[in-house]
Design a protein around this motif. Structure first.
Motif, PDB file in Angstrom:
ATOM      1  N   PHE A 111      53.975  40.455  35.465  1.00  0.00           N
ATOM      2  CA  PHE A 111      53.078  39.883  36.454  1.00  0.00           C
ATOM      3  C   PHE A 111      53.775  39.446  37.739  1.00  0.00           C
ATOM      4  O   PHE A 111      53.136  38.948  38.662  1.00  0.00           O
ATOM      5  N   ALA A 112      55.093  39.634  37.817  1.00  0.00           N
ATOM      6  CA  ALA A 112      55.846  39.112  38.958  1.00  0.00           C
ATOM      7  C   ALA A 112      55.463  39.796  40.263  1.00  0.00           C
ATOM      8  O   ALA A 112      55.258  39.136  41.286  1.00  0.00           O
ATOM      9  N   TRP A 113      55.357  41.144  40.254  1.00  0.00           N
ATOM     10  CA  TRP A 113      55.045  41.858  41.495  1.00  0.00           C
ATOM     11  C   TRP A 113      53.687  41.435  42.045  1.00  0.00           C
ATOM     12  O   TRP A 113      53.557  41.095  43.224  1.00  0.00           O
ATOM     13  N   GLY A 114      52.677  41.422  41.212  1.00  0.00           N
ATOM     14  CA  GLY A 114      51.351  41.028  41.667  1.00  0.00           C
ATOM     15  C   GLY A 114      51.317  39.608  42.193  1.00  0.00           C
ATOM     16  O   GLY A 114      50.650  39.312  43.188  1.00  0.00           O
ATOM     17  N   THR A 115      52.060  38.724  41.543  1.00  0.00           N
ATOM     18  CA  THR A 115      52.113  37.326  41.984  1.00  0.00           C
ATOM     19  C   THR A 115      52.698  37.215  43.376  1.00  0.00           C
ATOM     20  O   THR A 115      52.196  36.462  44.229  1.00  0.00           O
ATOM     21  N   LEU A 418      37.469  52.451  34.407  1.00  0.00           N
ATOM     22  CA  LEU A 418      36.483  51.933  33.461  1.00  0.00           C
ATOM     23  C   LEU A 418      35.885  50.605  33.900  1.00  0.00           C
ATOM     24  O   LEU A 418      34.970  50.088  33.259  1.00  0.00           O
ATOM     25  N   GLY A 419      36.430  50.039  34.979  1.00  0.00           N
ATOM     26  CA  GLY A 419      35.899  48.781  35.486  1.00  0.00           C
ATOM     27  C   GLY A 419      36.632  47.544  35.026  1.00  0.00           C
ATOM     28  O   GLY A 419      36.238  46.427  35.361  1.00  0.00           O
ATOM     29  N   GLY A 420      37.712  47.717  34.273  1.00  0.00           N
ATOM     30  CA  GLY A 420      38.466  46.566  33.804  1.00  0.00           C
ATOM     31  C   GLY A 420      39.784  46.425  34.538  1.00  0.00           C
ATOM     32  O   GLY A 420      40.249  47.368  35.194  1.00  0.00           O
ATOM     33  N   PRO A 421      40.432  45.259  34.461  1.00  0.00           N
ATOM     34  CA  PRO A 421      41.737  45.085  35.103  1.00  0.00           C
ATOM     35  C   PRO A 421      42.830  45.768  34.308  1.00  0.00           C
ATOM     36  O   PRO A 421      42.754  45.857  33.078  1.00  0.00           O
ATOM     37  N   GLU A 422      43.831  46.286  34.999  1.00  0.00           N
ATOM     38  CA  GLU A 422      44.988  46.845  34.330  1.00  0.00           C
ATOM     39  C   GLU A 422      45.784  45.703  33.661  1.00  0.00           C
ATOM     40  O   GLU A 422      45.664  44.545  34.059  1.00  0.00           O
ATOM     41  N   SER A 423      46.579  46.051  32.668  1.00  0.00           N
ATOM     42  CA  SER A 423      47.343  45.022  31.966  1.00  0.00           C
ATOM     43  C   SER A 423      48.442  44.439  32.839  1.00  0.00           C
ATOM     44  O   SER A 423      48.921  43.335  32.586  1.00  0.00           O
ATOM     45  N   PHE A 424      48.856  45.169  33.868  1.00  0.00           N
ATOM     46  CA  PHE A 424      49.812  44.641  34.840  1.00  0.00           C
ATOM     47  C   PHE A 424      49.634  45.407  36.140  1.00  0.00           C
ATOM     48  O   PHE A 424      49.057  46.484  36.175  1.00  0.00           O
ATOM     49  N   ARG A 425      50.111  44.821  37.235  1.00  0.00           N
ATOM     50  CA  ARG A 425      50.028  45.436  38.550  1.00  0.00           C
ATOM     51  C   ARG A 425      51.403  45.946  38.956  1.00  0.00           C
ATOM     52  O   ARG A 425      52.405  45.309  38.666  1.00  0.00           O
ATOM     53  N   PHE A 426      51.436  47.093  39.646  1.00  0.00           N
ATOM     54  CA  PHE A 426      52.725  47.608  40.079  1.00  0.00           C
ATOM     55  C   PHE A 426      52.561  48.460  41.331  1.00  0.00           C
ATOM     56  O   PHE A 426      51.474  48.967  41.623  1.00  0.00           O
TER      57      PHE A 426
END
Length: 429
Positions: A111-115, A418-426
């Motif tokens: 989650f560091a990059w998205g943060t 599918l309309g859901g959030p990915e488990s992490f952002r990159f």
């Protein structure tokens, strides 16, 4: 003109990071412009500052966890200082930290990059008009906007309002990619609205809101198509159609090889083209999921579905056609590559046969920029299974070369469609 970092002997790794990174970036890429500003910023920053420590962290990469932790602590101090929170140095330090997190990515830092991208947007809000007073500030703003769009697409959340209503101030600095992004920044809001509508019971859905959503999505899709049609010739790619040659065995329906192969002017243009394709795939997923809310007549839905699937097929095929170029294969002698029609088994068909050799180093840039497009493309429901397996094979090969992001997504379904959030952002530079 290239600039030089003036450093002490112990800081030679920073010189190495600076020069090797510069060599990989082309003039059209905004990252090169921003990278050229680092010597000036570094030379005037204090030892122990967030920028100074972030530069050391990204330069030393995996040996620099201690410097990274120190830079995070220094950043927390800087954002509490009324002057430092608005400085170019502090904002640039956030960009370096997000770059560090991309380079040294591991499962402990999902989650560091998205943060940090969220944090960069917060700093832009603090800076106010100072975001637009210099070319450097404008370029940092545009760079952060690009990353924020990527981040918001992956969690289906509208982009920060700070990025809206500033086109007049930014237009002198926008390039071809920015003109694409200025349209794509509307997609996350459409994703969010679609998810909200689809979460309601069918009898509670506001027909007018759903109809307006579909209209806006179709309009935006048309604007993206117009962007592709009006792109400068210097950004265009050439297409080689796969020739038919005698094979040592019959091709079976269980194998896949792209019918066309693309040759681009450079990696940067390829990455931007693939972003365009992903954007259109996301819009088609919105239309596919929301059209039943307003189209009660089966024939109307069938026509819409046919159009959506036609676009999906074209976008997925084009992403597949970009793979050999991004992996660094020599495309100048494709017509003599007989074995293009002799694929290996689906599980081992990691790309092209030995007759297509690599004549230049693809490096990390080409492989890494393929992860997000392939991940999304192989999650399109209607993709033929042989093609899906081929795309997953590419992700597995990329993962085997050490790309941790590819390892995490190579067997996963993209939630973005599918309309859901990915488990992490990159990122996907």
């Amino acid at each position: 003109m290239s600039r030089a970092l003036v450093l002490f002997q112990e800081d030679l790794p920073i010189c190495f990071f600076y020069q090797t990174t510069l060599d990989l970036l082309i003039n059209a890429d905004r990252a090169r412009y921003l990278h050229l500003q680092l010597p000036t910023l570094f030379s005037r920053s204090e030892e122990g500052s967030a920028l100074h420590l972030a530069t050391q962290a990204i330069s030393l990469a995996q040996l620099s966890r201690r410097r990274y932790s120190q830079s995070l602590a220094a950043m927390n101090v800087a954002i509490r200082d009324p002057a430092k929170v608005k400085s170019d140095d502090t904002l640039y330090a956030v960009l370096l930290l997000s770059g560090y997190e991309t380079i040294t990515f591991d499962s402990e830092a999902l989650f560091a990059w998205g943060t940090h991208i969220d944090g960069a947007a917060s700093l832009l809000r603090s800076r106010g008009r100072e975001n637009f007073i210099t070319p450097f500030a404008c370029n940092m703003f545009l760079f952060i906007r690009r990353n924020s769009i990527q981040s918001c697409l992956q969690i289906s959340k509208p982009i920060d309002p700070i990025f809206h209503g500033v086109s007049e101030m930014l237009s002198p600095y926008e390039n071809v990619e920015d003109r694409l992004l200025s349209k794509a920044m509307r997609i996350p809001a459409l994703q969010s609205l679609a998810n909200n509508l689809l979460s309601q019971p069918s009898w509670d859905v506001d027909f007018s809101v759903a109809s307006e959503l579909i209209k806006n999505a179709e309009t935006l899709d048309g604007e993206l198509a117009d962007w592709a049609r009006s792109i400068p010739n210097t950004w265009s790619y050439t297409t080689v159609t796969r020739m038919s040659y005698p094979s040592t065995r019959e091709e079976s329906s269980s194998s896949f090889v792209p019918n066309q192969i693309h040759r681009y002017p450079d990696f940067y243009a390829t990455r931007v083209w693939n972003l365009y394709r992903v954007y259109r795939l996301i819009i088609q997923s919105i239309l596919l999921r929301t059209s039943p809310l307003v189209q009660s007549i089966p024939t109307a839905y069938d026509q819409s579905y046919i159009r959506i699937e036609k676009i999906n097929r074209a976008m997925v095929d084009d992403i597949c056609s970009s793979v050999p170029f991004l992996l660094g294969y020599d495309l100048s002698e494709l017509k003599s590559a007989r074995s293009l029609d002799d694929p290996q088994s689906p599980d081992e068909d990691y790309l092209w046969p030995q007759s297509c050799v690599r004549t230049y180093a693809a490096g990390r840039a080409g492989k890494f920029s393929l992860i997000w497009p392939l991940y999304v493309a192989c999650s399109v429901i209607s993709v033929p299974e042989p093609q899906r397996k081929w795309m997953r094979a590419q992700l597995k090969w990329i993962a085997a070369t050490g790309e941790a992001h590819a390892h995490l997504v190579m067997d996963a379904e993209s939630q973005t469609l599918l309309g859901g959030p990915e488990s992490f952002r990159f990122d996907c530079v």
